[in-house]
Design a protein around this motif. Structure first.
Motif, PDB file in Angstrom:
ATOM      1  N   UNK A 421       0.769  -1.028  -0.133  1.00  0.00           N
ATOM      2  CA  UNK A 421       0.257  -0.070   0.123  1.00  0.00           C
ATOM      3  C   UNK A 421       0.721   1.116   0.096  1.00  0.00           C
ATOM      4  N   UNK A 422       0.597   2.322  -1.013  1.00  0.00           N
ATOM      5  CA  UNK A 422       1.318   3.623  -1.165  1.00  0.00           C
ATOM      6  C   UNK A 422       0.430   4.669  -0.726  1.00  0.00           C
ATOM      7  N   UNK A 423       0.245   5.528   0.026  1.00  0.00           N
ATOM      8  CA  UNK A 423      -0.709   6.479   0.020  1.00  0.00           C
ATOM      9  C   UNK A 423      -0.481   7.603  -0.346  1.00  0.00           C
ATOM     10  N   UNK A 424      -1.042   8.608  -0.703  1.00  0.00           N
ATOM     11  CA  UNK A 424      -0.539   9.823  -1.921  1.00  0.00           C
ATOM     12  C   UNK A 424      -1.665  10.767  -1.561  1.00  0.00           C
ATOM     13  N   UNK A 425      -1.196  12.696  -0.438  1.00  0.00           N
ATOM     14  CA  UNK A 425      -2.501  13.212  -0.221  1.00  0.00           C
ATOM     15  C   UNK A 425      -1.725  14.865  -1.360  1.00  0.00           C
ATOM     16  N   UNK A 426      -2.574  14.889  -1.039  1.00  0.00           N
ATOM     17  CA  UNK A 426      -2.345  16.576  -3.179  1.00  0.00           C
ATOM     18  C   UNK A 426      -3.202  17.569  -1.925  1.00  0.00           C
ATOM     19  N   UNK A 427      -1.995  18.304  -1.442  1.00  0.00           N
ATOM     20  CA  UNK A 427      -3.365  19.371  -0.481  1.00  0.00           C
ATOM     21  C   UNK A 427      -4.070  20.163  -1.581  1.00  0.00           C
ATOM     22  N   UNK A 428      -5.273  20.176  -1.457  1.00  0.00           N
ATOM     23  CA  UNK A 428      -5.900  20.952  -2.923  1.00  0.00           C
ATOM     24  C   UNK A 428      -6.614  22.957  -2.349  1.00  0.00           C
ATOM     25  N   UNK A 429      -6.158  23.188  -0.869  1.00  0.00           N
ATOM     26  CA  UNK A 429      -6.945  24.481  -0.769  1.00  0.00           C
ATOM     27  C   UNK A 429      -7.029  24.447   1.411  1.00  0.00           C
ATOM     28  N   UNK A 430      -6.361  25.851   1.420  1.00  0.00           N
ATOM     29  CA  UNK A 430      -6.233  25.545   2.290  1.00  0.00           C
ATOM     30  C   UNK A 430      -6.976  27.361   3.593  1.00  0.00           C
ATOM     31  N   UNK A 431      -7.679  27.112   4.615  1.00  0.00           N
ATOM     32  CA  UNK A 431      -8.615  27.800   4.278  1.00  0.00           C
ATOM     33  C   UNK A 431      -9.023  28.390   6.338  1.00  0.00           C
ATOM     34  N   UNK A 432      -8.942  29.134   6.256  1.00  0.00           N
ATOM     35  CA  UNK A 432      -8.658  29.528   8.033  1.00  0.00           C
ATOM     36  C   UNK A 432     -10.313  29.761   8.273  1.00  0.00           C
ATOM     37  N   UNK A 433     -11.367  28.814   9.051  1.00  0.00           N
ATOM     38  CA  UNK A 433     -12.456  28.983   9.341  1.00  0.00           C
ATOM     39  C   UNK A 433     -12.309  28.758  10.867  1.00  0.00           C
ATOM     40  N   UNK A 434     -13.544  28.501  10.715  1.00  0.00           N
ATOM     41  CA  UNK A 434     -14.134  27.839  12.120  1.00  0.00           C
ATOM     42  C   UNK A 434     -14.857  26.489  12.171  1.00  0.00           C
ATOM     43  N   UNK A 435     -14.539  25.933  13.103  1.00  0.00           N
ATOM     44  CA  UNK A 435     -14.930  24.155  12.915  1.00  0.00           C
ATOM     45  C   UNK A 435     -15.492  23.433  14.274  1.00  0.00           C
ATOM     46  N   UNK A 436     -16.270  23.345  14.354  1.00  0.00           N
ATOM     47  CA  UNK A 436     -16.826  22.626  15.131  1.00  0.00           C
ATOM     48  C   UNK A 436     -15.903  21.400  16.107  1.00  0.00           C
ATOM     49  N   UNK A 437     -15.742  21.444  17.539  1.00  0.00           N
ATOM     50  CA  UNK A 437     -15.104  20.774  18.610  1.00  0.00           C
ATOM     51  C   UNK A 437     -15.535  20.905  19.632  1.00  0.00           C
ATOM     52  N   UNK A 438     -16.288  18.997  19.773  1.00  0.00           N
ATOM     53  CA  UNK A 438     -16.918  18.474  20.756  1.00  0.00           C
ATOM     54  C   UNK A 438     -16.794  18.265  21.450  1.00  0.00           C
ATOM     55  N   UNK A 439     -17.793  17.947  22.958  1.00  0.00           N
ATOM     56  CA  UNK A 439     -17.272  18.813  24.246  1.00  0.00           C
ATOM     57  C   UNK A 439     -16.805  17.258  24.323  1.00  0.00           C
ATOM     58  N   UNK A 440     -18.155  16.103  24.062  1.00  0.00           N
ATOM     59  CA  UNK A 440     -17.989  14.698  24.623  1.00  0.00           C
ATOM     60  C   UNK A 440     -18.361  13.576  23.826  1.00  0.00           C
ATOM     61  N   UNK A 441     -18.506  12.363  23.962  1.00  0.00           N
ATOM     62  CA  UNK A 441     -18.920  11.905  22.909  1.00  0.00           C
ATOM     63  C   UNK A 441     -20.424  11.213  23.587  1.00  0.00           C
ATOM     64  N   UNK A 442     -21.107  11.686  24.805  1.00  0.00           N
ATOM     65  CA  UNK A 442     -21.812  11.598  25.202  1.00  0.00           C
ATOM     66  C   UNK A 442     -23.009  13.006  24.701  1.00  0.00           C
ATOM     67  N   UNK A 443     -22.372  13.997  24.131  1.00  0.00           N
ATOM     68  CA  UNK A 443     -23.473  15.379  24.291  1.00  0.00           C
ATOM     69  C   UNK A 443     -23.189  15.582  22.858  1.00  0.00           C
ATOM     70  N   UNK A 444     -23.502  16.257  22.338  1.00  0.00           N
ATOM     71  CA  UNK A 444     -24.149  16.989  20.930  1.00  0.00           C
ATOM     72  C   UNK A 444     -24.358  18.641  21.290  1.00  0.00           C
ATOM     73  N   UNK A 445     -22.841  18.826  21.932  1.00  0.00           N
ATOM     74  CA  UNK A 445     -22.641  20.421  21.902  1.00  0.00           C
ATOM     75  C   UNK A 445     -21.108  20.285  22.255  1.00  0.00           C
ATOM     76  N   UNK A 446     -21.170  21.915  21.542  1.00  0.00           N
ATOM     77  CA  UNK A 446     -19.840  22.009  21.846  1.00  0.00           C
ATOM     78  C   UNK A 446     -18.780  23.122  21.197  1.00  0.00           C
ATOM     79  N   UNK A 447     -17.819  23.582  21.097  1.00  0.00           N
ATOM     80  CA  UNK A 447     -17.364  25.067  20.354  1.00  0.00           C
ATOM     81  C   UNK A 447     -16.645  25.378  18.903  1.00  0.00           C
ATOM     82  N   UNK A 448     -17.061  25.961  18.591  1.00  0.00           N
ATOM     83  CA  UNK A 448     -17.134  26.097  16.680  1.00  0.00           C
ATOM     84  C   UNK A 448     -15.691  27.191  17.283  1.00  0.00           C
ATOM     85  N   UNK A 449     -15.081  26.742  16.846  1.00  0.00           N
ATOM     86  CA  UNK A 449     -12.940  27.436  16.688  1.00  0.00           C
ATOM     87  C   UNK A 449     -12.533  27.623  15.970  1.00  0.00           C
ATOM     88  N   UNK A 450     -11.658  28.650  15.736  1.00  0.00           N
ATOM     89  CA  UNK A 450     -11.381  28.470  14.771  1.00  0.00           C
ATOM     90  C   UNK A 450     -10.034  28.026  14.134  1.00  0.00           C
TER      91      UNK A 450
END
Length: 502
Positions: A421-450
């Motif tokens: 097996x071989x793997x190729x990763x080709x970066x196509x796009x880079x963005x500074x945005x917001x992403x959800x970081x989860x509180x825990x696996x037992x809740x559907x809540x968290x932070x939207x962080x840069x």
């Protein structure tokens, strides 16, 4: 800051090289990380760390080339565009996996069904229909009894399941009508209570199921509370033509003009349908990416039991698939096609919460498919001006961590003596945005962080060794777009596990 980043990299590297084990206090560790993020966001940004400062020091493009000594890993970025928000500050929010409001459903209903939609009452499950089903089930049981490919355990289990279905049909026959009572009636967009059976028991949700009078266009909406094990979704589809369920597309940027012409509508004109839909429904969505996609039709197999058939594909792409991203305060949130869940999903307390997914499929005559899953709901602001790391720091983390994460992935898939097996990763796009970081696996809540998000193509190539693999041909497995190669938390420099959500 540089020393802090190095420490984080060392810690992350140790984590990647250690076997993943379930621990009772993993959710507590996650919560501590969330708490630390929130506290950091509330602090006044240091000099040089505001979004305005970062914009002034960020290059327009990024290039990077890496190849492992054994040639099995290749990571490239060729003058990739770095996209930043057009603002002076970047925020952080509390978020949850929310419902779909009646107001939003009203707008979607009015857009797709300007002349009104319909639902059904009654049933077409008659005594005669149940007799036919019972006959089919008995015929299927007979084929299972003669199936030498099944183990004895599988055979007995399958027979028992179908005998239970026969018993259910016999019970239903007692109250089934002699003739169909199914009727089509007008239905507005008002939610009704729906009862869902889950592993944890019965749950009530708000929902809407309607279709056009000829049943060719349908809308199905479910709106559940954030503490429910059921996740809200909205789906609109047109039947009678091509089916796009489960089909991957290829980035439109890699499709030739000839291939696009075969679709029957230009990408620009297809985009107008999406823009019109988003504008008229008033949603805060932006187009993140466009794919060329090939639909299929189904040719039914009359000689087999159950719902089966051959999937027939045309010789060219038939539509564009637009991937939409939630825009919060003018800043785009992360999107990914990943539907993986971590090992914790085996825990009874684990609640699946994938990243929000919004897509629209457009054929020459307009929108034929719209899906919205795991809707993201912003609750309140943690800070409207968060201090973040620079792109130079983020790319240093990418250049050190991406080879490590890819190596770990390669080792997981290289335990077959028959193939390499071989793997190729080709970066196509880079963005500074917001992403959800989860509180825990037992809740559907968290932070939207840069977050600094590195999108790209990720391909695993499998080569069968001579005389191995039972004659199987080599193949490439490329992850469906959009795919996040690496997500670097812009607040503390940590790498976010997209599968786990933190």
């Amino acid at each position: 800051m540089k020393q802090k980043i190095v420490c984080l990299l060392a810690a992350a590297a140790c984590f990647l090289m250690t076997a993943c084990e379930k621990t009772p206090d993993k959710s507590l560790v996650t919560q501590k990380n969330i708490d630390s993020l929130e506290e950091a966001a509330k602090e006044k940004p240091e000099d040089g760390s505001t979004l305005k400062d970062i914009i002034e020091t960020t290059t327009d493009t990024y290039s990077f080339n890496y190849e492992s000594d054994d040639k099995k890993i290749k990571i490239t970025a060729d003058n990739v565009q770095v996209t930043l928000p057009t603002k002076d500050t970047i925020p952080m929010y509390h978020v949850k996996c929310g419902g779909i409001s009646q107001e939003v459903t009203d707008k979607v209903y009015d857009y797709f069904f300007p002349d009104g939609a319909y639902s059904t009452t009654g049933t077409d499950v008659t005594k005669e229909a149940l007799d036919k089903e019972i006959m089919s089930l008995k015929q299927y049981i007979a084929t299972v009894k003669d199936d030498t490919q099944m183990s004895e355990e599988e055979r007995e289990e399958t027979i028992q399941q179908n005998e239970d279905l026969i018993q259910k049909c016999e019970e239903d026959k007692k109250t089934a009508p002699d003739e169909s009572t199914l009727k089509t009636v007008p239905k507005d967009s008002t939610y009704v209570d729906q009862e869902w059976q889950t592993l944890g028991g019965t749950e009530m949700v708000k929902g809407l199921t309607v279709s056009s009078e000829d049943s060719k266009r349908s809308l199905n909406v479910v709106s559940a509370d954030d503490d429910s094990s059921i996740t809200s979704f909205l789906r609109y589809s047109v039947t009678g033509g091509y089916n796009y369920s489960g089909q991957q597309g290829v980035p439109a940027r890699s499709c030739s003009e000839e291939e696009k012409q075969q679709i029957g509508i230009s990408e620009e004109d297809a985009r107008k349908y999406v823009d019109d839909f988003v504008q008229k429904t008033g949603m805060d969505w932006k187009i993140h990416d466009t794919l060329c996609i090939r639909g299929f039709t189904v040719r039914e197999n009359e000689d087999t039991y159950g719902d089966s058939g051959d999937m027939i594909y045309p010789g060219h792409d038939t539509a564009y698939k637009f991937i939409l991203a939630h825009s919060v305060d003018g800043i785009q949130s992360a999107v990914t096609s990943s539907a993986y869940v971590p090992d914790e999903c085996d825990d009874d307390t684990y609640i699946t919460w994938l990243y929000e997914q919004i897509s629209v499929v457009v054929e020459p005559d307009g929108i034929v498919d719209f899906e919205w899953e795991y809707p993201l709901e912003v609750e309140d602001s943690v800070s409207d001006n968060v201090g973040i790391i620079s792109f130079d720091q983020a790319k240093d983390i990418f250049e050190q961590m991406m080879p490590l994460t890819t190596k770990g992935d390669l080792e997981e898939r290289s335990d077959d003596e028959n193939s390499q097996v071989s793997i190729t990763a080709d970066v196509s796009d880079i963005r500074l945005g917001l992403m959800r970081v989860r509180s825990s696996g037992t809740e559907k809540s968290g932070l939207l962080t840069p977050v600094w998000i590195f999108y790209g193509d990720y391909t695993q190539s499998v080569h069968f060794l001579p005389g191995k693999g039972d004659g199987q041909e080599d193949y490439d497995n490329t992850q469906e777009q959009p795919w996040i190669l690496l997500a670097v938390n812009a607040v503390d420099g940590s790498v976010i596990d997209v599968t786990a959500g933190y």
